[in-house]
Write a protein that holds these residues in place. Sequence first.
Motif, PDB file in Angstrom:
ATOM      1  N   SER A  65      -7.995 -16.250  -3.162  1.00 10.04           N
ATOM      2  CA  SER A  65      -7.485 -16.178  -4.529  1.00 10.04           C
ATOM      3  C   SER A  65      -6.102 -15.540  -4.496  1.00 10.04           C
ATOM      4  CB  SER A  65      -8.423 -15.347  -5.418  1.00 10.04           C
ATOM      5  OG  SER A  65      -8.400 -13.980  -5.033  1.00 10.04           O
ATOM      6  N   ARG A  66      -5.394 -15.659  -5.586  1.00  8.63           N
ATOM      7  CA  ARG A  66      -4.065 -15.049  -5.683  1.00  8.63           C
ATOM      8  C   ARG A  66      -4.173 -13.525  -5.597  1.00  8.63           C
ATOM      9  NH1 ARG A  66       0.512 -17.592  -8.622  1.00  8.63           N
ATOM     10  NH2 ARG A  66       2.283 -16.161  -8.458  1.00  8.63           N
ATOM     11  N   ASP A  67      -5.190 -12.962  -6.264  1.00  9.39           N
ATOM     12  CA  ASP A  67      -5.358 -11.505  -6.251  1.00  9.39           C
ATOM     13  C   ASP A  67      -5.653 -10.996  -4.837  1.00  9.39           C
ATOM     14  OD1 ASP A  67      -4.946 -11.381  -8.981  1.00  9.39           O
ATOM     15  OD2 ASP A  67      -7.067 -11.553  -9.463  1.00  9.39           O
ATOM     16  N   GLU A  68      -6.503 -11.726  -4.104  1.00  8.01           N
ATOM     17  CA  GLU A  68      -6.792 -11.321  -2.728  1.00  8.01           C
ATOM     18  C   GLU A  68      -5.526 -11.395  -1.878  1.00  8.01           C
ATOM     19  OE1 GLU A  68     -10.120 -12.458   0.565  1.00  8.01           O
ATOM     20  OE2 GLU A  68      -8.608 -13.993   0.129  1.00  8.01           O
ATOM     21  N   ASP A  69      -4.757 -12.460  -2.064  1.00 11.13           N
ATOM     22  CA  ASP A  69      -3.535 -12.628  -1.271  1.00 11.13           C
ATOM     23  C   ASP A  69      -2.558 -11.491  -1.547  1.00 11.13           C
ATOM     24  OD1 ASP A  69      -2.001 -14.682   0.472  1.00 11.13           O
ATOM     25  OD2 ASP A  69      -0.578 -14.184  -1.106  1.00 11.13           O
ATOM     26  N   ASN A  70      -2.399 -11.125  -2.812  1.00  9.30           N
ATOM     27  CA  ASN A  70      -1.499 -10.015  -3.153  1.00  9.30           C
ATOM     28  C   ASN A  70      -1.985  -8.712  -2.534  1.00  9.30           C
ATOM     29  OD1 ASN A  70       0.232 -11.625  -4.629  1.00  9.30           O
ATOM     30  ND2 ASN A  70      -0.705 -11.165  -6.596  1.00  9.30           N
ATOM     31  N   PHE A  71      -3.307  -8.466  -2.634  1.00 12.06           N
ATOM     32  CA  PHE A  71      -3.849  -7.233  -2.077  1.00 12.06           C
ATOM     33  C   PHE A  71      -3.628  -7.175  -0.565  1.00 12.06           C
ATOM     34  CE2 PHE A  71      -7.130  -4.754  -0.012  1.00 12.06           C
ATOM     35  CZ  PHE A  71      -7.141  -3.578  -0.748  1.00 12.06           C
ATOM     36  N   VAL A  72      -3.935  -8.257   0.132  1.00 10.45           N
ATOM     37  CA  VAL A  72      -3.839  -8.270   1.592  1.00 10.45           C
ATOM     38  C   VAL A  72      -2.396  -8.103   2.049  1.00 10.45           C
ATOM     39  CG1 VAL A  72      -4.136  -9.715   3.640  1.00 10.45           C
ATOM     40  CG2 VAL A  72      -5.963  -9.572   1.942  1.00 10.45           C
ATOM     41  N   ARG A  73      -1.444  -8.762   1.359  1.00 13.04           N
ATOM     42  CA  ARG A  73      -0.042  -8.655   1.791  1.00 13.04           C
ATOM     43  C   ARG A  73       0.508  -7.252   1.566  1.00 13.04           C
ATOM     44  NH1 ARG A  73       3.320 -11.826  -0.991  1.00 13.04           N
ATOM     45  NH2 ARG A  73       1.799 -12.625  -2.475  1.00 13.04           N
ATOM     46  N   ILE A  74       0.109  -6.615   0.456  1.00 10.86           N
ATOM     47  CA  ILE A  74       0.538  -5.227   0.236  1.00 10.86           C
ATOM     48  C   ILE A  74      -0.093  -4.317   1.281  1.00 10.86           C
ATOM     49  CG2 ILE A  74       0.430  -3.270  -1.343  1.00 10.86           C
ATOM     50  CD1 ILE A  74       0.501  -5.270  -3.654  1.00 10.86           C
ATOM     51  N   ALA A  75      -1.403  -4.515   1.531  1.00 10.10           N
ATOM     52  CA  ALA A  75      -2.111  -3.682   2.512  1.00 10.10           C
ATOM     53  C   ALA A  75      -1.530  -3.860   3.910  1.00 10.10           C
ATOM     54  CB  ALA A  75      -3.599  -4.025   2.506  1.00 10.10           C
ATOM     55  N   ASP A  76      -1.141  -5.096   4.263  1.00 11.40           N
ATOM     56  CA  ASP A  76      -0.571  -5.353   5.590  1.00 11.40           C
ATOM     57  C   ASP A  76       0.732  -4.573   5.791  1.00 11.40           C
ATOM     58  OD1 ASP A  76      -2.592  -6.982   6.424  1.00 11.40           O
ATOM     59  OD2 ASP A  76      -1.525  -8.865   6.091  1.00 11.40           O
ATOM     60  N   ILE A  77       1.552  -4.506   4.749  1.00 13.63           N
ATOM     61  CA  ILE A  77       2.802  -3.760   4.864  1.00 13.63           C
ATOM     62  C   ILE A  77       2.527  -2.268   4.990  1.00 13.63           C
ATOM     63  CG2 ILE A  77       4.970  -3.189   3.710  1.00 13.63           C
ATOM     64  CD1 ILE A  77       4.836  -5.933   2.344  1.00 13.63           C
ATOM     65  N   LEU A  78       1.611  -1.772   4.151  1.00 14.38           N
ATOM     66  CA  LEU A  78       1.321  -0.340   4.154  1.00 14.38           C
ATOM     67  C   LEU A  78       0.665   0.110   5.453  1.00 14.38           C
ATOM     68  CD1 LEU A  78       0.029   0.121   0.495  1.00 14.38           C
ATOM     69  CD2 LEU A  78       2.123   1.100   1.459  1.00 14.38           C
ATOM     70  N   ARG A  79      -0.199  -0.722   6.017  1.00 13.03           N
ATOM     71  CA  ARG A  79      -0.926  -0.289   7.207  1.00 13.03           C
ATOM     72  C   ARG A  79      -0.066  -0.271   8.466  1.00 13.03           C
ATOM     73  NH1 ARG A  79      -3.409  -4.570  10.443  1.00 13.03           N
ATOM     74  NH2 ARG A  79      -2.877  -6.623   9.630  1.00 13.03           N
ATOM     75  N   SER A  80       1.156  -0.748   8.339  1.00 10.93           N
ATOM     76  CA  SER A  80       2.052  -0.679   9.496  1.00 10.93           C
ATOM     77  C   SER A  80       2.396   0.766   9.831  1.00 10.93           C
ATOM     78  CB  SER A  80       3.342  -1.460   9.207  1.00 10.93           C
ATOM     79  OG  SER A  80       4.121  -0.785   8.219  1.00 10.93           O
ATOM     80  N   GLY A  81       2.347   1.647   8.810  1.00  7.13           N
ATOM     81  CA  GLY A  81       2.709   3.046   9.034  1.00  7.13           C
ATOM     82  C   GLY A  81       4.200   3.266   9.135  1.00  7.13           C
ATOM     83  N   LEU A  82       4.995   2.239   8.830  1.00  5.24           N
ATOM     84  CA  LEU A  82       6.447   2.310   9.025  1.00  5.24           C
ATOM     85  C   LEU A  82       7.229   2.181   7.722  1.00  5.24           C
ATOM     86  CD1 LEU A  82       6.620  -0.010  12.184  1.00  5.24           C
ATOM     87  CD2 LEU A  82       6.614   2.497  12.134  1.00  5.24           C
ATOM     88  N   VAL A  83       6.565   2.311   6.575  1.00  2.00           N
ATOM     89  CA  VAL A  83       7.221   2.119   5.282  1.00  2.00           C
ATOM     90  C   VAL A  83       7.767   3.457   4.781  1.00  2.00           C
ATOM     91  CG1 VAL A  83       6.941   1.274   2.930  1.00  2.00           C
ATOM     92  CG2 VAL A  83       5.615   0.245   4.782  1.00  2.00           C
ATOM     93  N   PRO A  84       9.071   3.541   4.463  1.00  2.00           N
ATOM     94  CA  PRO A  84       9.638   4.790   3.935  1.00  2.00           C
ATOM     95  C   PRO A  84       8.974   5.194   2.619  1.00  2.00           C
ATOM     96  CG  PRO A  84      11.371   3.271   4.625  1.00  2.00           C
ATOM     97  CD  PRO A  84      10.092   2.499   4.666  1.00  2.00           C
ATOM     98  N   ALA A  85       9.059   6.466   2.278  1.00  2.00           N
ATOM     99  CA  ALA A  85       8.366   7.019   1.115  1.00  2.00           C
ATOM    100  C   ALA A  85       8.677   6.280  -0.191  1.00  2.00           C
ATOM    101  CB  ALA A  85       8.682   8.509   0.984  1.00  2.00           C
ATOM    102  N   PRO A  86       9.942   5.963  -0.531  1.00  3.64           N
ATOM    103  CA  PRO A  86      10.198   5.293  -1.821  1.00  3.64           C
ATOM    104  C   PRO A  86       9.495   3.942  -1.945  1.00  3.64           C
ATOM    105  CG  PRO A  86      12.230   6.203  -0.917  1.00  3.64           C
ATOM    106  CD  PRO A  86      11.204   6.295   0.170  1.00  3.64           C
ATOM    107  N   GLN A  87       9.568   3.122  -0.892  1.00  2.00           N
ATOM    108  CA  GLN A  87       8.903   1.816  -0.925  1.00  2.00           C
ATOM    109  C   GLN A  87       7.384   1.966  -0.845  1.00  2.00           C
ATOM    110  OE1 GLN A  87      11.642   2.423   0.920  1.00  2.00           O
ATOM    111  NE2 GLN A  87      13.136   0.943   0.164  1.00  2.00           N
ATOM    112  N   ARG A  88       6.931   2.968  -0.100  1.00  7.34           N
ATOM    113  CA  ARG A  88       5.486   3.211  -0.006  1.00  7.34           C
ATOM    114  C   ARG A  88       4.918   3.577  -1.376  1.00  7.34           C
ATOM    115  NH1 ARG A  88       5.687   6.792   3.705  1.00  7.34           N
ATOM    116  NH2 ARG A  88       5.079   8.725   2.651  1.00  7.34           N
ATOM    117  N   ALA A  89       5.631   4.417  -2.111  1.00  7.33           N
ATOM    118  CA  ALA A  89       5.191   4.803  -3.450  1.00  7.33           C
ATOM    119  C   ALA A  89       5.136   3.587  -4.366  1.00  7.33           C
ATOM    120  CB  ALA A  89       6.132   5.859  -4.021  1.00  7.33           C
ATOM    121  N   ALA A  90       6.139   2.718  -4.294  1.00 14.33           N
ATOM    122  CA  ALA A  90       6.173   1.528  -5.143  1.00 14.33           C
ATOM    123  C   ALA A  90       5.031   0.573  -4.804  1.00 14.33           C
ATOM    124  CB  ALA A  90       7.518   0.818  -4.989  1.00 14.33           C
TER     125      ALA A  90
END
Length: 332
Positions: free
Chosen positions: A221-246
């Motif tokens: 679903s679109r909602d699952e795709d959005n959740f997974v893509r956001i989670a994939d970026i966050l789980r990298s552990g390499l996102v700076p604080a401003p983008q991580r907060a957003a």
Amino acid sequence: MDELTLLRSTRDDTLAPSERTLDAGRAALMARIAASTPTADSPRVEHVVPRRRRRPLRRATWIAAGTAAALTGILIAGNVNLGVQSARASEVLRQAAAAAENATDASIGPGQYLRSLTHARWMSCSNPTDAADPDAMVCAPNDQTLDVYRPTDSGTPWVLVRDWGAQSGPTGASVETMRSVGGYFYGPEAPWQTGDVAAIPTDGSAAYAWVDGQYQGGSASRDEDNFVRIADILRSGLVPAPQRAALLDALSRVPGVTSTAGVANLDGVVGVAIGRAEPIRFGERKEIIVDPTTGSVIGERTVAGAQAWGWGAPGEVVSLTAISTTVVDEAP
């Protein structure tokens, strides 16, 4: 003379009963009625009226209506409960986003690397060569590590050291070391999870629109795709604080997201699990584990909704990771 003519000749249509005969008949009828009427001294005769069979249609209609009402009540209660859980998860995510906004990322100096270490326990499935059924699958937990080094200098190669555990990597080795400028370890279209971090808006609403605008019809679903893509970026552990907060704020805007407190990652560090169950995947639940005090993603897990391939009983954790980020002076 035939029989019909003879019969007609014997009938006399002019004959009629006399008044005396009629009076005698009426008297006999009234006497018969009086004799059949029960008195106080006469035995009472109960007249049993056969019970009329009820039509089942009306009862079935009420049963169907009652069942529909009960199911409607269950669905409404379920939706209300999901709404409450989603509101709670959204609040947790917004608190984590606020914590990330106020967090100070580790300072990285020239020549240093931001190291993201993922300790993962994922299911490894394979088809045994000696199995009688060619489609038979055997699955077992397999521990892996993914050790990523991102340099401060954009021209310096990133480094990935991956231990595949009981498996073998694409090169056939169980441990691989890969180098690539920009982190393109698996091809020109696959930068390491984060992509261009600078392109992520630092406002939660804008970050959600940025993610949603990239949807191309993938996932269940679109909602699952959005959740997974956001989670994939966050789980990298390499996102700076401003983008991580957003991104944490954007995650709170995905429908169906709920939270579970007191969840430990693979290394035993406890946080809040944020995830959503996908009905098309039989209720399988994908989650990221967040430290709400810092807004850092410390792991992820998958909880099975239904058994598949002979593993993953409902409610069983079928994958679990731990993620940690540090600053180091050199890479392998």
